[in-house]
Each structure stands twice: as structure tokens, then as C-alpha cells.
Design an enzyme around this catalytic site. Structure first.
Site, PDB file in Angstrom:
ATOM      1  CB  CYS A  34     -23.092 139.632 -37.589  1.00 40.28           C
ATOM      2  SG  CYS A  34     -24.170 139.851 -39.016  1.00 40.28           S
TER       3      CYS A  34
ATOM      4  CB  CYS B  65     -42.186 143.790  -6.693  1.00 43.00           C
ATOM      5  SG  CYS B  65     -41.086 142.489  -6.051  1.00 43.00           S
TER       6      CYS B  65
ATOM      7  CB  CYS C   4     -40.198 145.257   0.692  1.00 39.64           C
ATOM      8  SG  CYS C   4     -41.949 145.131   1.157  1.00 39.64           S
TER       9      CYS C   4
END
Lengths: 150, 275
Positions: B96, B236, B194
């Protein structure tokens, strides 16, 4: 009679002396210091050094330079160097900083090592647990008290 | 050839010098924007930086030449997948879509809102996989999906990130922002502690970056594969001992939109290389 009373005093006093102060009953003064030992057992600085360096326990080196551990690799720099920290703070201050540094430094990134509640979305296995035990806190504090050299 | 190069660099990477914020990311003559003025919505940061800036010289070097970049093994595999028929319709992507290059510019604008719902590149691919090909949904961060999304995002390499945060995107963006600033886990830290307050500082052996996602999906030396945005968010969160949201969840998609918007203006680097 007098004798029996004295014994009863001692007996009821025992749990307070030998028992640990639980995380929720630590008493901080207005500056965040904790005068009373959490265990009544003198801290062991040698074990404190191990807890300090261990990544799964204090992991203090992740954020602090400590020249006393110059042999260990990778000291972080998120917090201040801990060289000479025993000259900057009293033992009660250091106990407060390790137990819950947020009482001394509001909004700090430094974790509270002796609390067991108030966590948002903790991993299941750490829910309701403190990062360090009461004796580990005392041991780390005893170790910090050896850091006298700037 | 590439596999050997990867093994050698792995050995070198242990810990090298930190190239400063003035390092220049230049790939095949094209210079990337790795440092620019922060978008207006950021209140506490003036300048935004690509995560590339904070990596060691050795890790940075791997991204300078596509032949050295280990991610391209996986991008090449995705090109094979592109031509592979799958599902009840017996169709491949290429049945497609004429060429994958038709997706140029797409990654820079994602995630975006469609009919009130926030959609990621992964969602768009899975819509084709399930509804147009009649195949089983690909797992959100599985190897087929991470490779294909890396290939598609790569078509936008060099273009500036430019996600929309207002209008119908606003509620999702606000949710993402709230998550970004909420302290979670036993360590009680937020992404911002952080990646906003301490980028540029060493945390143990890691040089903290701003946690930007302009290089995703990207190759990590740590696990030698393509890593997705949601996979990184999850990592994290687990490091701070928090229960991560699910990959593909509304929360992570909102966080992806918010974090992407903190990088508006940085060049797309896909596929980047990190340690």
C-alpha cells in the site's frame, strides 16, 4: 516495695531503650536534627562505610564525592563533597540528614533513608519499607563522623 | 562487518572523556541541531540539548557515520519486514505504501491527537497491522515494532522536533507535565529532579542529560538493541523504585508528548546511539 518499683521502672524502660525508633516516630527538631540514637547501639563506622558505598543500600557515592573512598570508581556530583562533613555538622544533624534530609533541605533530590510511608507508586516489593534499617542509619552516621579531613 | 565493529566499541566504551556542549554532530555533511533555545513553555530551562552532547567521545563517534552506527542493522531488518506480507489480507507495508520515505516529517510531529485520542508512531503502525493487514498487533516495544518505528522515524532525521501542545493536545500535554514533575518511587524523585535540575552532573558513572527523545528509537550499547521511548521511561522509573506505567498507556503517551515538546527545536536523530 521501693525495690519492686525500681525493677518495674527498669522493665518498662527496656523496650524504649533497646527497641528501635520506628520510621514514623523519629523526632526531628525544627532544623531537621535528630538527637536521640535510633537504636541505642553505638554505630559501627566500618559497616557504615559498606552501607555508604553499596549501590543497593546507601548508594551515597551516586551523588557525593568522598575522597576517603578514592579507590571506589565513579563518585557522583549531584550533591556536595562529603570531605570534612564531620566538621560542618553535629552528629544529631547528620542523623537527621540521613534519616530524612528533606527536613534539613526542603525539596532536596536526596532520598530519605529512614521513612516507610508517603511513597507514590513504589515498586510493590519496596512498599512500606525504609531504604535503610535503623542500625544502618546509625552506622552510616558513625562513618560520616570519621570524615574530618577537608 | 558491523557486528565486529560493535563488539570492539563495546570494549572501548567503559568510560571515556566527556565531550562538552560544544561538540558538533555532523553526519554525512549534514549538521544537526543538538543545542538550541528552549521552547517558550519551559519555565526553568533556557537551553535544550540533545542527549548526544552528554555522551563520551567514543559513544558520540558511533553516531557520526551510519556505517559505524549499530542501529542500522535493525533498520535494515525493518526494511525487509516492510516487504513481508503478514495477516489475513496477505499484504505487506509495501503493498500500500509506495516507499517508506513518504513518512518524511512524521516523527517530528508525533505524538499527535486524532479524534480526541493521543496517537504515537507505534499506534499508527499497529492500526495498519491490525486493521489493514488483518494481523496480530505487534507488541509495543518488541523488536518488530522498535525496528519499524526506527526506520520510519529515520525518514525525518535532521528535521526539527515540532509537536503541537495546544488545542486538543493540551489536556494530554498537561497530564504529561504533571507526571514529569511528580515524585515517585521509594527514592521519591521526579523526572525533573534528574533531567531538569541536574543535567550535566555525574550520577555515579552516568552523565545526566535532559532526557530528550529526539533520538528515539535508538540503539543502546548496554543491551545491544533498539530501545523505545516508553522502554526508556520504564527503565528510569524502575531505577527510582517506582512502578512504571504500561508501555502504550495513556500516561506514557502523555509523558511522551510532554517530553517531546521539551525538545521542540532539536533535530530528529533517529536512530541515535547511547550507552
Amino acid at each position: 516495695m521501693k525495690h519492686a518499683f525500681a525493677i518495674a521502672m527498669v522493665v518498662t524502660a527496656v523496650p524504649v531503650w533497646a527497641g528501635e525508633v520506628t520510621p514514623s516516630s523519629v523526632s526531628f527538631d525544627e532544623y531537621g536534627a535528630v538527637t536521640e540514637s535510633l537504636t541505642g547501639v553505638t554505630g559501627d563506622p566500618e559497616n557504615g562505610a559498606k552501607v555508604f558505598a553499596n549501590r543497593k543500600q546507601g548508594n551515597c557515592l551516586a551523588c557525593h564525592v568522598n575522597s576517603d573512598m578514592a579507590d571506589a570508581p565513579f563518585h557522583g556530583e549531584v550533591g556536595p563533597s562529603l570531605d570534612g562533613v564531620a566538621g560542618r555538622w553535629e552528629i544529631a544533624d547528620l542523623r537527621g540528614i540521613v534519616a530524612n534530609s528533606k527536613k534539613t533541605f526542603p525539596g532536596t533530590i536526596m532520598p530519605a533513608f529512614y521513612i516507610d510511608a508517603g511513597y507514590e507508586r513504589p515498586l510493590e516489593k519496596f512498599s512500606g519499607k525504609s531504604l535503610l534499617s535503623a542500625q544502618q542509619v546509625e552506622d552510616v552516621v558513625a562513618y560520616l563522623m570519621t570524615l574530618t579531613e577537608e | 562487518m558491523r557486528t565486529i565493529a560493535t563488539v570492539c566499541t563495546l570494549l572501548l566504551v567503559a568510560k571515556g572523556a566527556v565531550a562538552g556542549e560544544d561538540a558538533v554532530l555532523d553526519i554525512e555533511g549534514e549538521t544537526f541541531i543538538t543545542k538550541t533555545a528552549a521552547p517558550a513553555h519551559m519555565e526553568n530551562v533556557d537551553t535544550i540539548f540533545s542527549g548526544w552532547v552528554f555522551r563520551t567521545d567514543e559513544t558520540q563517534a558511533l553516531q557520526l557515520d551510519d556505517f559505524d552506527n549499530p542501529a542500522f542493522v535493525f533498520v535494515d531488518q525493518a526494511l525487509d519486514q516492510w516487504d513481508t506480507a503478514e495477516g489475513s489480507a496477505g499484504k505487506a507495508c509495501s503493498s500500500c505504501h509506495e516507499d517508506v520515505s513518504e513518512f518524511e516529517g512524521l516523527k517530528a510531529k508525533l505524538p499527535r491527537v486524532e479524534n480526541g485520542e493521543l496517537v504515537t508512531l507505534t499506534n499508527l503502525v499497529n492500526t495498519c497491522v491490525t486493521e489493514r493487514m488483518g494481523a496480530e498487533e505487534w507488541s509495543y516495544s518488541g523488536s518488530k515494532m522498535s525496528g519499524m518505528t526506527a526506520l520510519i522515524a529515520h525518514q525525518s532525521r535532521g528535521m526539527a522536533m515540532d509537536v503541537k501542545i495546544d488545542g486538543d493536545a493540551a489536556p494530554h500535554w498537561e497530564l504529561g507535565k504533571e507526571i514529569y514533575y511528580t515524585r515517585v518511587g521509594q527514592l521519591q524523585m521526579a523526572c525533573a529532579n534528574c533531567h531538569e535540575d541536574n543535567y550535566g552532573n555525574m550520577i555515579r558513572a552516568d552523565h545526566l542529560s535532559q532526557g530528550q527523545i529526539n533520538g528515539f528509537p535508538l540503539y543502546r550499547l548496554k543491551n545491544a538493541k533498539i530501545n523505545t521511548t516508553h522502554g526508556r521511561f520504564k527503565g528510569c522509573m524502575k531505577n527510582i523504585r517506582a512502578t512504571p506505567y504500561k508501555e502504550g498507556s495513556a500516561e506514557f503517551k502523555a509523558l511522551e508528548l510532554y517530553v517531546a515538546s521539551r525538545g521542540n527545536g532539536l533535530s530528529v536523530e533517529t536512530p541515535a546511539v547511547r550507552n
